[in-house]
Write an enzyme that holds these catalytic residues in place. Structure first.
Site, PDB file in Angstrom:
ATOM      1  N   GLU A 149       8.685  16.741  15.947  1.00  0.00           N
ATOM      2  CA  GLU A 149       9.140  16.591  14.564  1.00  0.00           C
ATOM      3  C   GLU A 149       8.346  17.537  13.667  1.00  0.00           C
ATOM      4  O   GLU A 149       7.130  17.453  13.580  1.00  0.00           O
ATOM      5  CB  GLU A 149       8.957  15.141  14.089  1.00  0.00           C
ATOM      6  CG  GLU A 149       9.578  14.911  12.720  1.00  0.00           C
ATOM      7  CD  GLU A 149       9.360  13.495  12.180  1.00  0.00           C
ATOM      8  OE1 GLU A 149       8.216  13.022  12.187  1.00  0.00           O
ATOM      9  OE2 GLU A 149      10.352  12.885  11.730  1.00  0.00           O
ATOM     10  N   LYS A 157       0.867  -1.185   0.000  1.00  0.00           N
ATOM     11  CA  LYS A 157       0.000   0.000   0.000  1.00  0.00           C
ATOM     12  C   LYS A 157       0.903   1.235   0.000  1.00  0.00           C
ATOM     13  O   LYS A 157       1.498   1.579   1.020  1.00  0.00           O
ATOM     14  CB  LYS A 157      -0.897   0.040   1.236  1.00  0.00           C
ATOM     15  CG  LYS A 157      -2.013   1.068   1.116  1.00  0.00           C
ATOM     16  CD  LYS A 157      -2.358   1.804   2.402  1.00  0.00           C
ATOM     17  CE  LYS A 157      -1.514   2.991   2.691  1.00  0.00           C
ATOM     18  NZ  LYS A 157      -1.601   4.135   1.756  1.00  0.00           N
ATOM     19  N   GLU A 161       9.519   1.746  11.474  1.00  0.00           N
ATOM     20  CA  GLU A 161      10.544   2.797  11.526  1.00  0.00           C
ATOM     21  C   GLU A 161       9.823   4.129  11.481  1.00  0.00           C
ATOM     22  O   GLU A 161       9.095   4.418  10.535  1.00  0.00           O
ATOM     23  CB  GLU A 161      11.523   2.621  10.362  1.00  0.00           C
ATOM     24  CG  GLU A 161      12.311   1.316  10.445  1.00  0.00           C
ATOM     25  CD  GLU A 161      13.017   1.139  11.778  1.00  0.00           C
ATOM     26  OE1 GLU A 161      13.654   2.103  12.243  1.00  0.00           O
ATOM     27  OE2 GLU A 161      12.900   0.054  12.395  1.00  0.00           O
ATOM     28  N   CYS A 196      13.484  11.686   7.957  1.00  0.00           N
ATOM     29  CA  CYS A 196      13.404  11.284   9.355  1.00  0.00           C
ATOM     30  C   CYS A 196      14.725  11.604  10.052  1.00  0.00           C
ATOM     31  O   CYS A 196      14.774  11.839  11.244  1.00  0.00           O
ATOM     32  CB  CYS A 196      13.093   9.805   9.452  1.00  0.00           C
ATOM     33  SG  CYS A 196      14.197   8.820   8.450  1.00  0.00           S
TER      34      CYS A 196
END
Ligand code: NAP
Ligand code: MG
Length: 515
Positions: A416, A205, A286, A320
């Site tokens: 973040e 997906k 992750e 990230c």
């Protein structure tokens, strides 16, 4: 021992022939935009009424392409197709499986510029970033294929007299692969081919912001000889199709890269044993980061400034691993800050299709609004020293933005942002710097700029991140060289592109025969 592999070289765009090849590829890809891609389930094509439309974030008017949008019905079909294909694929010779990855890598390498051009269009990546994304996709295929060949015979264990023992790795089952949009080629390809080469079958997906590269990659795998049903392509909404795939009793592994929010949701849901489920699921998750570049008093100022700049603004901070925090010793703070401002303001930002552009747009309206919101918060919490403005009239452009004098607990030091924003914080000792560097819930990457050998050793022990770098930027991990993955709320530390990665997708089996 890993079979040696030298990573795919980055393209040198200062060479004219490479620049011309890239320009030609951009033109070719521009001429082919707007195509519609079907779902692929058990090798069959399904076209739906409803579509996911991928646009160029540098130019909202430009449609990169569209894909059919899977419903839960399609998700169910895809799981069933993957389960069926698994019964044959699991017993396929691992070397044959690996060869499919080698062929797919060769195909991508042959059309490297075209793939890179598509990444420029679909994600607004500047050339250098797009090129690195394509190279990493190639690396994942080459590296995991070699790793599978190496693991094919299992690992040595002892046998007593009259007994023959072996220890082998066997496939797990149906794997749901859910990638993010930021490494739209590399991570998408990596978390698809790793389970496949390990003998599992996959339901992919893709991220809704970047489905076109995924559709093209599925075609590459088919051309490379992947049997029907081994990869199934079901773009769809995370909440509708994603939950369904994760919850499914047949699903054996969920391999996810993305936000902390979605990752923890998947982790929780996958833990629940559903009616009819006969195994425990494994989750590889992750997730996000809030990564720090630490600058010591004894350091190369220019290297420190370049490292902060590169870490913060590569791909507009949408990594990230982005170094969104600079924690700098008071003795060099003003100098380093000043130099980062100079470097940043000398760079060209704007249209990523131009060779000279350093930084392009952010991915979409949602990201744009979120980042601009954080810039407002930053103005309250710290001192805005560069950038700060955004313009979403044509594409989603935000200036590279620098804030100074942040309290370590400030929101822009803790959360973040996933955009071109870096926050500076001043410390008075190296110990304090490491303390601040460790003070978030994340633990993904970090860098330390120092000439002090003792401080390097301290940081090796105390700086609690999955990927720690010295005297360089904290981004840009390379497959096989810098196995990648984080601690704490950055995820399960799976170490993509590392020697322990593939076995996460397999079940170790001990076989003991008495003679
Ligand atoms: P995201 O919003 O979490 O989405 C990631 C993927 O999850 C997408 O395919 C998304 O589909 C899907 N999804 C959403 N809701 C879901 C659900 N309920 N069940 C199953 N799947 C669901 O992350 P993103 O915005 O794409 O990527 C940015 C994030 O990724 C950042 O936090 C970044 O730090 C992290 N990241 C981490 C690493 C690493 O190695 N640690 C690497 C790259 C990125 P839709 O697109 O359809 O919503
Ligand atoms: Mg797009």
């Amino acid at each position: 021992m890993t079979i040696p592999y030298r990573h795919e070289p980055f393209t040198d765009f200062s060479i004219q022939s490479n620049r011309e090849a890239m320009e030609a590829a951009l033109e070719k890809v521009s001429g082919e935009l707007g195509k519609d891609y079907p779902l692929v389930i058990g090798g069959e094509r399904f076209v739906t009424e409803e579509k996911i439309v991928s646009i160029n974030p540098a130019n909202k008017e430009e449609v990169v392409g569209s894909v059919s949008k899977a419903t839960r019905d399609h998700a169910e079909k895809a799981i069933q197709a993957a389960a069926e294909a698994f019964e044959e694929w699991r017993y396929t010779d691992p070397v044959e499986r690996a060869n499919i990855l080698f062929r797919a890598a060769a195909h991508v390498r042959r059309k490297k510029f075209e793939f890179t051009a598509l990444l420029v269009k679909e994600a607004g990546k500047p050339w250098k970033e797009a090129d690195a994304d394509t190279a990493e996709a190639i690396d994942f295929m080459e590296y995991y294929a070699r790793q599978m060949i190496e693991l094919a015979g299992g690992k040595p264990i002892n046998s007593r007299e009259g007994e023959s023992n072996s220890f082998v790795y066997t496939p797990s089952g149906v794997t749901v692969s859910i990638p993010p949009w930021n490494f739209l080629f590399a991570i998408m390809a990596g978390i698809t081919v790793a389970p496949i080469v390990a003998g599992n079958t996959v339901v992919l997906k893709p991220a809704s912001a970047s489905p076109i590269i995924a559709a093209k990659f599925v075609e590459v795998l088919e051309e490379a000889g992947l049997p029907k049903g081994v990869v199934n392509f079901v773009p769809g909404s995370g909440s509708e199709v994603g939950d369904y795939l994760v919850d499914h009793p047949i699903t054996s592994i969920v391999t996810f890269t993305g936000s902390r929010e979605v990752g923890t949701r998947i982790f929780e849901r996958a833990a629940k044993v559903q009616p009819g489920q006969t195994h425990l699921k494994r989750v590889i998750a992750e997730m996000g980061g809030k990564d720090t570049v630490v600058v010591d008093d004894d350091c190369d100022i220019e290297l420190a400034a370049q490292s902060i700049f590169t870490s913060a603004f590569g791909f507009a901070g949408q990594k990230c691993s982005a170094g969104s925090r600079a924690v700098v010793h008071e003795k060099v703070y003003d100098q380093v800050l000043q130099r980062v401002i100079e470097i940043t303001e000398s760079q060209i930002t704007g249209n990523p299709e131009k060779a000279e552009t350093y930084m392009g747009p952010v991915i979409d309206q949602g990201s744009f609004d979120k980042i601009m919101g954080y810039i407002e918060i930053g103005k309250e919490e710290g001192r805005l020293v560069s950038g700060g403005k955004g313009d979403d009239s044509k594409g989603y452009f935000i200036e590279p933005t620098i804030f100074a004098d942040l309290d370590p607990q400030a929101r822009i030091m803790q959360e973040e942002i996933f955009g071109p924003v870096v926050a500076f914080s001043k410390v008075s000792s190296f110990d304090e710097a490491i303390e601040v560097a460790n003070n978030t819930e994340y633990g993904l990457t970090g860098a330390v700029i120092t000439n002090n050998r003792k401080h390097i050793e301290v940081a090796k022990q105390k700086f609690h991140v999955g990927n720690l770098y010295f005297n360089r930027n904290c981004t840009g991990a390379i497959v096989g060289y810098h196995p990648f993955g984080g601690f704490k709320m950055s995820g399960t530390d799976s170490k993509a592109g590392g020697p322990d990665y593939l076995i996460l997708h397999m079940l170790a089996k001990t076989i003991s025969e008495t003679y």
